[in-house]
Design a protein around this motif. Structure first.
Motif, mmCIF file in Angstrom:
data_model
loop_
_atom_site.group_PDB
_atom_site.id
_atom_site.type_symbol
_atom_site.label_atom_id
_atom_site.label_comp_id
_atom_site.label_asym_id
_atom_site.label_seq_id
_atom_site.Cartn_x
_atom_site.Cartn_y
_atom_site.Cartn_z
ATOM 1 N N LYS A 106 114.427 -7.780 18.307
ATOM 2 C CA LYS A 106 113.994 -6.660 18.336
ATOM 3 C C LYS A 106 114.088 -6.434 20.139
ATOM 4 C CE LYS A 106 109.360 -8.080 16.108
ATOM 5 N NZ LYS A 106 108.094 -8.534 15.904
ATOM 6 N N ASP A 107 115.134 -7.696 20.121
ATOM 7 C CA ASP A 107 115.359 -7.125 22.147
ATOM 8 C C ASP A 107 116.985 -8.208 22.619
ATOM 9 O OD1 ASP A 107 115.465 -6.453 24.343
ATOM 10 O OD2 ASP A 107 113.952 -7.638 25.410
ATOM 11 N N ALA A 108 117.830 -7.534 22.793
ATOM 12 C CA ALA A 108 119.196 -8.550 22.034
ATOM 13 C C ALA A 108 119.552 -7.881 23.832
ATOM 14 C CB ALA A 108 119.824 -7.938 21.238
ATOM 15 N N LYS A 109 119.078 -6.957 24.360
ATOM 16 C CA LYS A 109 119.840 -6.829 25.279
ATOM 17 C C LYS A 109 119.378 -7.767 26.465
ATOM 18 C CE LYS A 109 117.431 -4.137 27.712
ATOM 19 N NZ LYS A 109 117.394 -2.620 28.459
ATOM 20 N N ASN A 110 117.665 -8.308 25.916
ATOM 21 C CA ASN A 110 116.774 -9.817 26.585
ATOM 22 C C ASN A 110 116.637 -10.793 26.556
ATOM 23 O OD1 ASN A 110 116.862 -7.695 29.440
ATOM 24 N ND2 ASN A 110 115.334 -6.328 27.810
ATOM 25 N N PHE A 111 117.766 -11.080 25.086
ATOM 26 C CA PHE A 111 117.900 -12.616 24.877
ATOM 27 C C PHE A 111 119.262 -12.633 25.558
ATOM 28 C CE2 PHE A 111 118.930 -14.507 20.195
ATOM 29 C CZ PHE A 111 118.771 -15.357 20.703
ATOM 30 N N THR A 112 119.091 -13.512 26.617
ATOM 31 C CA THR A 112 120.613 -13.726 27.048
ATOM 32 C C THR A 112 120.295 -15.039 27.441
ATOM 33 O OG1 THR A 112 119.155 -13.315 29.676
ATOM 34 C CG2 THR A 112 120.845 -11.525 27.864
ATOM 35 N N ASN A 113 119.315 -15.958 26.588
ATOM 36 C CA ASN A 113 118.896 -17.738 27.634
ATOM 37 C C ASN A 113 120.269 -18.495 26.833
ATOM 38 O OD1 ASN A 113 118.539 -20.263 26.881
ATOM 39 N ND2 ASN A 113 117.274 -20.361 28.733
ATOM 40 N N PRO A 114 121.235 -18.900 27.674
ATOM 41 C CA PRO A 114 122.862 -19.629 27.392
ATOM 42 C C PRO A 114 121.817 -21.026 25.703
ATOM 43 C CG PRO A 114 123.331 -20.116 30.057
ATOM 44 C CD PRO A 114 121.942 -18.832 28.924
ATOM 45 N N LYS A 115 120.951 -21.496 26.077
ATOM 46 C CA LYS A 115 121.008 -22.330 25.317
ATOM 47 C C LYS A 115 120.287 -21.989 24.392
ATOM 48 C CE LYS A 115 117.248 -26.301 25.017
ATOM 49 N NZ LYS A 115 116.022 -27.155 25.440
ATOM 50 N N ALA A 116 119.249 -20.834 23.901
ATOM 51 C CA ALA A 116 119.311 -20.010 23.355
ATOM 52 C C ALA A 116 120.048 -19.813 22.033
ATOM 53 C CB ALA A 116 117.844 -18.951 23.245
ATOM 54 N N LEU A 117 120.871 -19.079 22.918
ATOM 55 C CA LEU A 117 121.805 -18.410 21.730
ATOM 56 C C LEU A 117 122.961 -19.020 21.433
ATOM 57 C CD1 LEU A 117 123.514 -15.810 24.619
ATOM 58 C CD2 LEU A 117 122.625 -15.009 22.562
ATOM 59 N N TYR A 118 122.737 -20.158 21.665
ATOM 60 C CA TYR A 118 123.843 -21.088 21.112
ATOM 61 C C TYR A 118 122.647 -21.740 19.621
ATOM 62 C CZ TYR A 118 125.962 -26.198 19.315
ATOM 63 O OH TYR A 118 126.065 -26.600 18.859
ATOM 64 N N THR A 119 121.277 -22.331 19.774
ATOM 65 C CA THR A 119 120.627 -22.888 19.375
ATOM 66 C C THR A 119 120.630 -21.878 17.630
ATOM 67 O OG1 THR A 119 119.468 -24.335 20.964
ATOM 68 C CG2 THR A 119 118.109 -23.504 18.679
ATOM 69 N N TYR A 120 120.352 -20.658 18.050
ATOM 70 C CA TYR A 120 120.313 -19.263 17.182
ATOM 71 C C TYR A 120 121.708 -19.453 16.139
ATOM 72 C CZ TYR A 120 120.298 -13.997 15.923
ATOM 73 O OH TYR A 120 119.663 -13.512 15.118
ATOM 74 N N SER A 168 125.790 -18.716 42.130
ATOM 75 C CA SER A 168 125.450 -18.293 41.175
ATOM 76 C C SER A 168 126.014 -18.347 40.001
ATOM 77 C CB SER A 168 124.304 -17.818 41.588
ATOM 78 O OG SER A 168 123.479 -17.830 40.263
ATOM 79 N N TYR A 169 126.702 -16.659 39.876
ATOM 80 C CA TYR A 169 127.351 -15.931 38.915
ATOM 81 C C TYR A 169 128.426 -16.634 38.390
ATOM 82 C CZ TYR A 169 125.494 -11.603 41.078
ATOM 83 O OH TYR A 169 124.555 -11.205 41.756
ATOM 84 N N GLU A 170 129.310 -17.298 39.502
ATOM 85 C CA GLU A 170 130.028 -18.224 38.949
ATOM 86 C C GLU A 170 130.275 -19.667 38.006
ATOM 87 O OE1 GLU A 170 133.488 -18.175 42.131
ATOM 88 O OE2 GLU A 170 132.365 -19.952 42.140
ATOM 89 N N SER A 171 128.546 -20.497 38.297
ATOM 90 C CA SER A 171 127.829 -21.016 37.503
ATOM 91 C C SER A 171 127.315 -20.256 35.932
ATOM 92 C CB SER A 171 126.675 -21.992 37.643
ATOM 93 O OG SER A 171 126.841 -22.363 39.392
ATOM 94 N N TYR A 172 127.189 -19.219 35.935
ATOM 95 C CA TYR A 172 126.563 -18.707 34.693
ATOM 96 C C TYR A 172 127.632 -18.022 34.368
ATOM 97 C CZ TYR A 172 122.903 -15.966 32.488
ATOM 98 O OH TYR A 172 122.058 -15.648 31.169
ATOM 99 N N ILE A 173 128.358 -17.989 34.791
ATOM 100 C CA ILE A 173 129.671 -17.384 33.209
ATOM 101 C C ILE A 173 130.471 -18.676 33.139
ATOM 102 C CG2 ILE A 173 132.438 -16.890 33.688
ATOM 103 C CD1 ILE A 173 130.906 -14.212 36.088
ATOM 104 N N LYS A 178 131.104 -24.086 28.318
ATOM 105 C CA LYS A 178 130.188 -25.179 27.341
ATOM 106 C C LYS A 178 129.386 -24.477 26.018
ATOM 107 C CE LYS A 178 127.645 -27.492 31.008
ATOM 108 N NZ LYS A 178 129.044 -26.167 32.450
ATOM 109 N N ILE A 179 129.260 -22.576 25.824
ATOM 110 C CA ILE A 179 128.440 -22.482 25.072
ATOM 111 C C ILE A 179 128.997 -22.026 24.113
ATOM 112 C CG2 ILE A 179 127.278 -20.492 24.002
ATOM 113 C CD1 ILE A 179 125.632 -22.521 26.108
ATOM 114 N N ILE A 180 130.590 -21.026 24.237
ATOM 115 C CA ILE A 180 131.313 -20.908 23.467
ATOM 116 C C ILE A 180 132.557 -21.771 22.892
ATOM 117 C CG2 ILE A 180 133.731 -19.022 23.152
ATOM 118 C CD1 ILE A 180 132.423 -17.330 24.954
ATOM 119 N N PRO A 181 132.478 -22.409 23.715
ATOM 120 C CA PRO A 181 133.460 -23.920 23.346
ATOM 121 C C PRO A 181 132.467 -25.249 21.877
ATOM 122 C CG PRO A 181 133.746 -23.740 25.251
ATOM 123 C CD PRO A 181 132.712 -22.896 25.267
#
Length: 454
Positions: A143-157, A220-225, A231-234
């Motif tokens: 329904k809204d992939a553009k705003n589905f951006t939470n790192p934890k949510a994406l990994y859990t999905y 902040s940008y460095e931490s997010y990237i 963490k998430i991709i590995p």
């Protein structure tokens, strides 16, 4: 729910319709009361006045939802059984109400991922199956992939997709597709934040000192990237594990090739996955690349053809077909990594440097170049002292990575210290009698290094 407002009492009422506020003094008073209690973390005391405002004046102020989340989270953590489930369901409702009453402030994807995260966290209490949980995250994606951006949510999905595959409830192709779906979202997030980060890196490269505000944003940008890259991709790759080896992928793609050979997305993803898993030596990889190139030439297909044939024309085509500077930087770095693995260090360094020109906030190429220097030390000096002097160059190069890329500060520092430990000691310098002199390093390195003064 992201707490999108920092609330101080005076700010609570900015933009409020004062005539409306005067008509409902009860809401105004209770808003002030629960705001004060929340600031003091007295969530139980805040609960009743908050409920009054929520029920009577749901559009009175966004603090109802920003503070309400904190209040209900406290209630959930400090209750059990039926009471806890009731509070969980009430928070689910609050998420819906926040968008219903302040639609412009709460994106649908954000709300749906918050609800999915909450359901996942309390899956036992709610009695949710993996399929039900997956469906909640999938709703946010569809329904809204553009705003589905939470790192934890994406990994859990993605993790739930793997669990469903293991349980025999999801086909392998669907699981791989879900990996690619999530990975594409992540690439978009990382690219957006990298563009922002590069503005600050360019300022620093030009010798400017960042203001405290800019330095905070850069961090902040460095931490997010970093959250996604380290963490998430590995974690996703680890979760996928041996479910995506060449032994699994090759039969799967061979079986589907005739049916999918005109599906550009399928071909692209199949190529990318086989390359990522080291299956590029199999004839199927070339078959996929040639087919994709025949119906839709892209920078990726040209790059793969370059790797397979070694023909310069394909690399030139790769750069021509990729207008995006960050994607082009990735291609340069990818090629540099290939060349490094083959021992073509001079050419690899050239492409690493090209990558950094396009993406100046990425210091990882300096780490790779430093490692190549260190590995070549024994071959690039005419005396034992001069060979070991290469480690000074490796150390200074590694340190550059930490200076331009805050994410690598610790790793760069450790690498530099390790290299310096292998360089000549003070007693070695004293014995050689060359303190402060410049040593020219030969072979592919072609650089100079100054002996530290003692």
């Amino acid at each position: 729910m992201k707490t999108k407002i920092t609330i101080v009492l005076a700010a609570l009422f900015v933009g409020l319709n004062m005539s409306y506020a005067q008509q409902d003094e009860e809401c105004m008073n209770n808003l002030s009361i629960f705001d004060s209690y929340v600031k003091s973390k007295k969530y139980d005391d805040a609960y009743e006045p908050w409920k009054i405002v929520r029920n009577k004046c749901p559009r009175f102020n966004r603090a109802i939802y920003a503070h309400g989340e904190k209040i209900l989270m406290h209630k959930i953590k400090n209750s059990s059984g039926a009471d806890q489930v009731a509070h969980i369901n009430d928070l689910m409702l609050l998420y819906d109400q926040s968008r219903e009453n302040f639609k412009s402030k709460y994106d649908l994807g954000e709300i749906l991922e918050d609800k999915a995260n909450l359901a996942y966290k309390y899956k036992k209490e709610l009695g949710k199956s993996n399929q039900e949980l997956y469906d909640k995250f999938n709703e946010a994606y569809t329904k809204d992939a553009k705003n589905f951006t939470n790192p934890k949510a994406l990994y859990t999905y993605f993790s739930l997709a793997v669990d469903l595959f293991d349980a025999g409830k999801m086909p392998a192709q669907d699981m791989f597709d879900k990996y690619d779906d999530v990975n594409e979202i992540i690439e978009g997030i990382v690219e957006t934040n990298t563009v922002k980060l590069n503005k600050y890196a360019a300022k620093e490269e030009a010798g400017e000192t960042l203001s405290k505000k800019d330095a905070k944003r850069k961090s902040s940008y460095e931490s997010y990237i970093d959250a996604f890259d380290t963490k998430i991709i590995p974690s996703m790759d680890k979760k996928l594990g041996d479910r995506a080896t060449c032994d699994v992928l090759i039969p799967l793609y061979q079986k589907s090739f005739e049916e999918k050979k005109n599906d550009k997305v399928w071909l692209q993803r199949a190529m990318n996955r086989m390359y990522a898993k080291g299956c590029k030596e199999d004839p199927l990889f070339l078959k996929l690349v040639e087919q994709k190139n025949s119906i839709q030439p892209t920078a990726d297909t040209a790059y793969y053809l370059y790797l397979l044939t070694g023909e310069q024309k394909y690399f030139d085509q790769t750069l021509e077909l990729q207008p995006d500077p960050l994607k082009k930087a990735k291609l340069y770095k990818k090629l540099a990594n290939e060349l490094k693995s083959k021992g073509s260090y001079g050419k690899a360094r050239q492409y690493y440097m090209e990558s950094m020109k396009l993406n100046p906030s990425d210091g990882s190429p300096y780490i790779a170049i430093a490692a190549m220097y260190a590995k070549s030390a024994n071959n690039c000096g005419d005396t034992n002292f001069n060979k070991r002097a290469v480690f000074w160059l490796a150390a200074s190069t590694a340190e550059k990575a930490g200076r331009i890329d805050g994410r690598l500060k610790s790793a760069a520092s450790k690498s530099a210290a390790s290299y310096r430990a292998s360089a000549p000691s003070k007693s070695d310098i004293f014995t050689a009698g060359n303190s402060g002199q410049t040593i020219k390093i030969g072979c592919w390195i072609g650089r100079s290094v100054t002996v530290p003064s003692i």
